[in-house]
Design a protein around this motif. Structure first.
Motif, PDB file in Angstrom:
ATOM      1  N   LYS A  34       0.840  -1.201   0.000  1.00  0.00           N
ATOM      2  CA  LYS A  34       0.000   0.000   0.000  1.00  0.00           C
ATOM      3  C   LYS A  34       0.874   1.249   0.000  1.00  0.00           C
ATOM      4  CE  LYS A  34      -3.523   2.343   2.813  1.00  0.00           C
ATOM      5  NZ  LYS A  34      -4.288   2.275   4.089  1.00  0.00           N
ATOM      6  N   VAL A  35       0.491   2.220  -0.816  1.00  0.00           N
ATOM      7  CA  VAL A  35       1.166   3.512  -0.867  1.00  0.00           C
ATOM      8  C   VAL A  35       0.131   4.602  -0.605  1.00  0.00           C
ATOM      9  CG1 VAL A  35       2.387   5.178  -2.309  1.00  0.00           C
ATOM     10  CG2 VAL A  35       2.953   2.747  -2.467  1.00  0.00           C
ATOM     11  N   THR A  36       0.386   5.424   0.396  1.00  0.00           N
ATOM     12  CA  THR A  36      -0.467   6.574   0.676  1.00  0.00           C
ATOM     13  C   THR A  36       0.263   7.838   0.243  1.00  0.00           C
ATOM     14  OG1 THR A  36      -1.506   5.480   2.567  1.00  0.00           O
ATOM     15  CG2 THR A  36      -1.691   7.876   2.454  1.00  0.00           C
ATOM     16  N   ILE A  37      -0.356   8.594  -0.650  1.00  0.00           N
ATOM     17  CA  ILE A  37       0.244   9.834  -1.158  1.00  0.00           C
ATOM     18  C   ILE A  37      -0.281  10.971  -0.291  1.00  0.00           C
ATOM     19  CG2 ILE A  37       0.588  11.297  -3.178  1.00  0.00           C
ATOM     20  CD1 ILE A  37      -0.056   8.827  -4.901  1.00  0.00           C
ATOM     21  N   THR A  38       0.534  11.409   0.637  1.00  0.00           N
ATOM     22  CA  THR A  38       0.053  12.263   1.720  1.00  0.00           C
ATOM     23  C   THR A  38      -0.341  13.665   1.274  1.00  0.00           C
ATOM     24  OG1 THR A  38       2.349  12.868   2.243  1.00  0.00           O
ATOM     25  CG2 THR A  38       1.395  11.002   3.437  1.00  0.00           C
ATOM     26  N   ASN A  39       0.221  14.159   0.181  1.00  0.00           N
ATOM     27  CA  ASN A  39      -0.119  15.511  -0.264  1.00  0.00           C
ATOM     28  C   ASN A  39      -1.124  15.527  -1.412  1.00  0.00           C
ATOM     29  OD1 ASN A  39       1.746  14.483  -2.132  1.00  0.00           O
ATOM     30  ND2 ASN A  39       2.583  16.519  -2.613  1.00  0.00           N
ATOM     31  N   PHE A  47      -7.298   7.017 -10.531  1.00  0.00           N
ATOM     32  CA  PHE A  47      -6.130   7.322  -9.697  1.00  0.00           C
ATOM     33  C   PHE A  47      -6.601   8.080  -8.471  1.00  0.00           C
ATOM     34  CE2 PHE A  47      -2.687  10.088  -8.273  1.00  0.00           C
ATOM     35  CZ  PHE A  47      -1.627   9.201  -8.194  1.00  0.00           C
ATOM     36  N   SER A  48      -6.006   7.765  -7.315  1.00  0.00           N
ATOM     37  CA  SER A  48      -6.351   8.476  -6.085  1.00  0.00           C
ATOM     38  C   SER A  48      -5.121   8.536  -5.187  1.00  0.00           C
ATOM     39  CB  SER A  48      -7.515   7.783  -5.364  1.00  0.00           C
ATOM     40  OG  SER A  48      -7.090   6.553  -4.789  1.00  0.00           O
ATOM     41  N   GLY A  49      -5.322   9.009  -3.972  1.00  0.00           N
ATOM     42  CA  GLY A  49      -4.210   9.159  -3.044  1.00  0.00           C
ATOM     43  C   GLY A  49      -3.786   7.877  -2.359  1.00  0.00           C
ATOM     44  N   THR A  50      -4.437   6.770  -2.684  1.00  0.00           N
ATOM     45  CA  THR A  50      -4.040   5.475  -2.139  1.00  0.00           C
ATOM     46  C   THR A  50      -3.935   4.484  -3.287  1.00  0.00           C
ATOM     47  OG1 THR A  50      -5.296   5.953  -0.123  1.00  0.00           O
ATOM     48  CG2 THR A  50      -4.522   3.705  -0.417  1.00  0.00           C
ATOM     49  N   ILE A  51      -2.767   3.905  -3.451  1.00  0.00           N
ATOM     50  CA  ILE A  51      -2.530   2.979  -4.551  1.00  0.00           C
ATOM     51  C   ILE A  51      -1.790   1.755  -4.021  1.00  0.00           C
ATOM     52  CG2 ILE A  51      -2.449   4.820  -6.279  1.00  0.00           C
ATOM     53  CD1 ILE A  51       0.618   4.567  -6.239  1.00  0.00           C
ATOM     54  N   TYR A  52      -1.677   0.749  -4.866  1.00  0.00           N
ATOM     55  CA  TYR A  52      -0.812  -0.401  -4.589  1.00  0.00           C
ATOM     56  C   TYR A  52       0.301  -0.432  -5.629  1.00  0.00           C
ATOM     57  CZ  TYR A  52      -4.608  -2.270  -1.661  1.00  0.00           C
ATOM     58  OH  TYR A  52      -5.568  -2.451  -0.698  1.00  0.00           O
ATOM     59  N   ILE A  53       1.513  -0.749  -5.157  1.00  0.00           N
ATOM     60  CA  ILE A  53       2.615  -0.997  -6.077  1.00  0.00           C
ATOM     61  C   ILE A  53       3.166  -2.395  -5.805  1.00  0.00           C
ATOM     62  CG2 ILE A  53       3.200   1.457  -6.176  1.00  0.00           C
ATOM     63  CD1 ILE A  53       5.751   0.702  -4.498  1.00  0.00           C
ATOM     64  N   GLU A  54       4.012  -2.857  -6.694  1.00  0.00           N
ATOM     65  CA  GLU A  54       4.617  -4.178  -6.551  1.00  0.00           C
ATOM     66  C   GLU A  54       5.693  -4.147  -5.461  1.00  0.00           C
ATOM     67  OE1 GLU A  54       3.566  -7.562  -7.615  1.00  0.00           O
ATOM     68  OE2 GLU A  54       3.335  -6.321  -9.400  1.00  0.00           O
ATOM     69  N   ARG A  55       5.689  -5.164  -4.608  1.00  0.00           N
ATOM     70  CA  ARG A  55       6.679  -5.229  -3.528  1.00  0.00           C
ATOM     71  C   ARG A  55       8.108  -5.184  -4.076  1.00  0.00           C
ATOM     72  NH1 ARG A  55       6.226  -6.187   1.749  1.00  0.00           N
ATOM     73  NH2 ARG A  55       3.974  -6.523   1.451  1.00  0.00           N
ATOM     74  N   ILE A  91       7.365   2.556 -12.566  1.00  0.00           N
ATOM     75  CA  ILE A  91       6.743   1.394 -11.941  1.00  0.00           C
ATOM     76  C   ILE A  91       5.242   1.379 -12.226  1.00  0.00           C
ATOM     77  CG2 ILE A  91       8.503   1.278 -10.146  1.00  0.00           C
ATOM     78  CD1 ILE A  91       6.585   2.575  -8.213  1.00  0.00           C
ATOM     79  N   HIS A  92       4.664   0.187 -12.174  1.00  0.00           N
ATOM     80  CA  HIS A  92       3.225   0.070 -12.390  1.00  0.00           C
ATOM     81  C   HIS A  92       2.498   0.084 -11.050  1.00  0.00           C
ATOM     82  CE1 HIS A  92       4.645  -4.117 -11.982  1.00  0.00           C
ATOM     83  NE2 HIS A  92       3.471  -4.370 -11.449  1.00  0.00           N
ATOM     84  N   TRP A  93       1.201   0.232 -11.090  1.00  0.00           N
ATOM     85  CA  TRP A  93       0.406   0.454  -9.884  1.00  0.00           C
ATOM     86  C   TRP A  93      -1.059   0.198 -10.219  1.00  0.00           C
ATOM     87  CZ3 TRP A  93      -3.368   4.170 -10.602  1.00  0.00           C
ATOM     88  CH2 TRP A  93      -3.221   4.936 -11.769  1.00  0.00           C
ATOM     89  N   VAL A  94      -1.886   0.127  -9.187  1.00  0.00           N
ATOM     90  CA  VAL A  94      -3.340   0.156  -9.363  1.00  0.00           C
ATOM     91  C   VAL A  94      -3.925   1.021  -8.260  1.00  0.00           C
ATOM     92  CG1 VAL A  94      -3.585  -2.067 -10.554  1.00  0.00           C
ATOM     93  CG2 VAL A  94      -3.645  -1.990  -8.045  1.00  0.00           C
ATOM     94  N   ASP A  95      -5.064   1.598  -8.543  1.00  0.00           N
ATOM     95  CA  ASP A  95      -5.748   2.456  -7.579  1.00  0.00           C
ATOM     96  C   ASP A  95      -6.397   1.597  -6.499  1.00  0.00           C
ATOM     97  OD1 ASP A  95      -7.071   4.789  -6.504  1.00  0.00           O
ATOM     98  OD2 ASP A  95      -8.893   4.057  -7.484  1.00  0.00           O
ATOM     99  N   ALA A  96      -6.046   1.839  -5.240  1.00  0.00           N
ATOM    100  CA  ALA A  96      -6.534   0.995  -4.151  1.00  0.00           C
ATOM    101  C   ALA A  96      -8.041   1.117  -3.940  1.00  0.00           C
ATOM    102  CB  ALA A  96      -5.795   1.338  -2.856  1.00  0.00           C
ATOM    103  N   LYS A  97      -8.613   2.259  -4.278  1.00  0.00           N
ATOM    104  CA  LYS A  97     -10.045   2.462  -4.043  1.00  0.00           C
ATOM    105  C   LYS A  97     -10.914   1.682  -5.023  1.00  0.00           C
ATOM    106  CE  LYS A  97      -9.706   7.081  -1.975  1.00  0.00           C
ATOM    107  NZ  LYS A  97     -10.138   8.505  -2.087  1.00  0.00           N
ATOM    108  N   ALA A 149      -3.561 -10.707  -5.470  1.00  0.00           N
ATOM    109  CA  ALA A 149      -3.250  -9.731  -6.515  1.00  0.00           C
ATOM    110  C   ALA A 149      -4.389  -8.724  -6.658  1.00  0.00           C
ATOM    111  CB  ALA A 149      -3.017 -10.449  -7.837  1.00  0.00           C
ATOM    112  N   TYR A 150      -4.065  -7.571  -7.235  1.00  0.00           N
ATOM    113  CA  TYR A 150      -5.068  -6.555  -7.541  1.00  0.00           C
ATOM    114  C   TYR A 150      -4.959  -6.173  -9.012  1.00  0.00           C
ATOM    115  CZ  TYR A 150      -6.268  -5.842  -2.638  1.00  0.00           C
ATOM    116  OH  TYR A 150      -6.710  -6.021  -1.354  1.00  0.00           O
ATOM    117  N   ILE A 151      -6.113  -5.976  -9.646  1.00  0.00           N
ATOM    118  CA  ILE A 151      -6.169  -5.644 -11.065  1.00  0.00           C
ATOM    119  C   ILE A 151      -7.052  -4.421 -11.278  1.00  0.00           C
ATOM    120  CG2 ILE A 151      -5.801  -8.030 -11.821  1.00  0.00           C
ATOM    121  CD1 ILE A 151      -8.843  -8.261 -12.222  1.00  0.00           C
TER     122      ILE A 151
END
Length: 226
Positions: free
Chosen positions: A20-25, A51-59, A127-133, A175-177
């Protein structure tokens, strides 16, 4: 088959081993990015990517103590999110066992869609990512070669069993898609960017429980070793 898939498979984002990645700003509720379904072929059109302020990236795209040549995310360093922004890792959150469970990051609003930071420094890692929401949890099956050698027919009976690849199937159940992939028709083919080519399972894939099988990796690793 790899060349055919590279030309004809739709692109998508998936994270197989998420952090989990939280983008604080990031203060917006969220936004929709318009991204290509195939970067080399405009005829495939575009899609909406939340896209939002909370995403997932690959470990694997984070290292707390980066080795030489590692250009992805690490404390105090930045990386570019595919199709989105440049983010910098400011804080690492760990659980009681010392495992990284979350990264606190900040983003550069001026770097949307591939723009360079205004200070002129180069961001090497993408890097790739997905929106956690909005991302959907999925089961992803990583099929690999059944044998550890290119030509198992050349083995005698004693070596035959010992050369079976014990990791010929790995199942990633956490996994998340992208949310749109849950509605994919069975046997629809995709390139999960940076991960390989995948197909929605003919029998098990359902909207409520998506299942994707890896058809082939992005590169032929045996050819590279030859």
């Amino acid at each position: 088959i790899r060349n055919d898939l590279n030309e004809n498979a739709l692109r998508a984002l998936a994270v197989l081993d998420p952090i989990k990645v939280t983008i604080t700003n990031y203060t917006e509720a969220g936004e929709i990015l318009r991204v290509p379904n195939h970067p080399q072929n405009p005829a495939f059109g575009e899609r909406d990517l939340p896209f939002s302020g909370t995403i997932y990236i690959e470990r694997d795209d984070f290292m707390e103590e980066p080795s030489k040549g590692f250009h992805r995310l690490s404390p105090g360093k930045d990386a570019r999110l595919r199709y989105a922004y440049v983010i910098r890792c400011d804080e690492v959150i760990k659980d009681a066992k010392g495992e990284v469970v979350e990264l606190k990051c900040t983003y550069d609003v001026d770097t949307k869609g591939g723009q360079n930071p205004k200070d002129g420094h180069k961001v090497k890692g993408i890097i790739h990512w997905v929106d956690a929401k909005t991302a959907v949890k999925a089961e992803v099956r990583l099929y690999d070669r059944l044998f550890k050698v290119p030509n198992p027919a050349s083995l005698d009976d004693a070596d035959f069993i010992s050369e079976i690849n014990s990791e010929s199937l790995q199942v990633r159940s956490n996994a998340y898609i992208e949310s749109s992939l849950a509605k994919a028709a069975p046997e629809t083919r995709y390139q999960f960017e940076r991960l390989g080519f995948f197909t929605a399972d003919r029998i098990d894939h359902k909207v409520e429980k998506p299942v994707f099988n890896r058809t082939v990796t992005l590169r032929d690793t045996w050819a590279e070793k030859a």
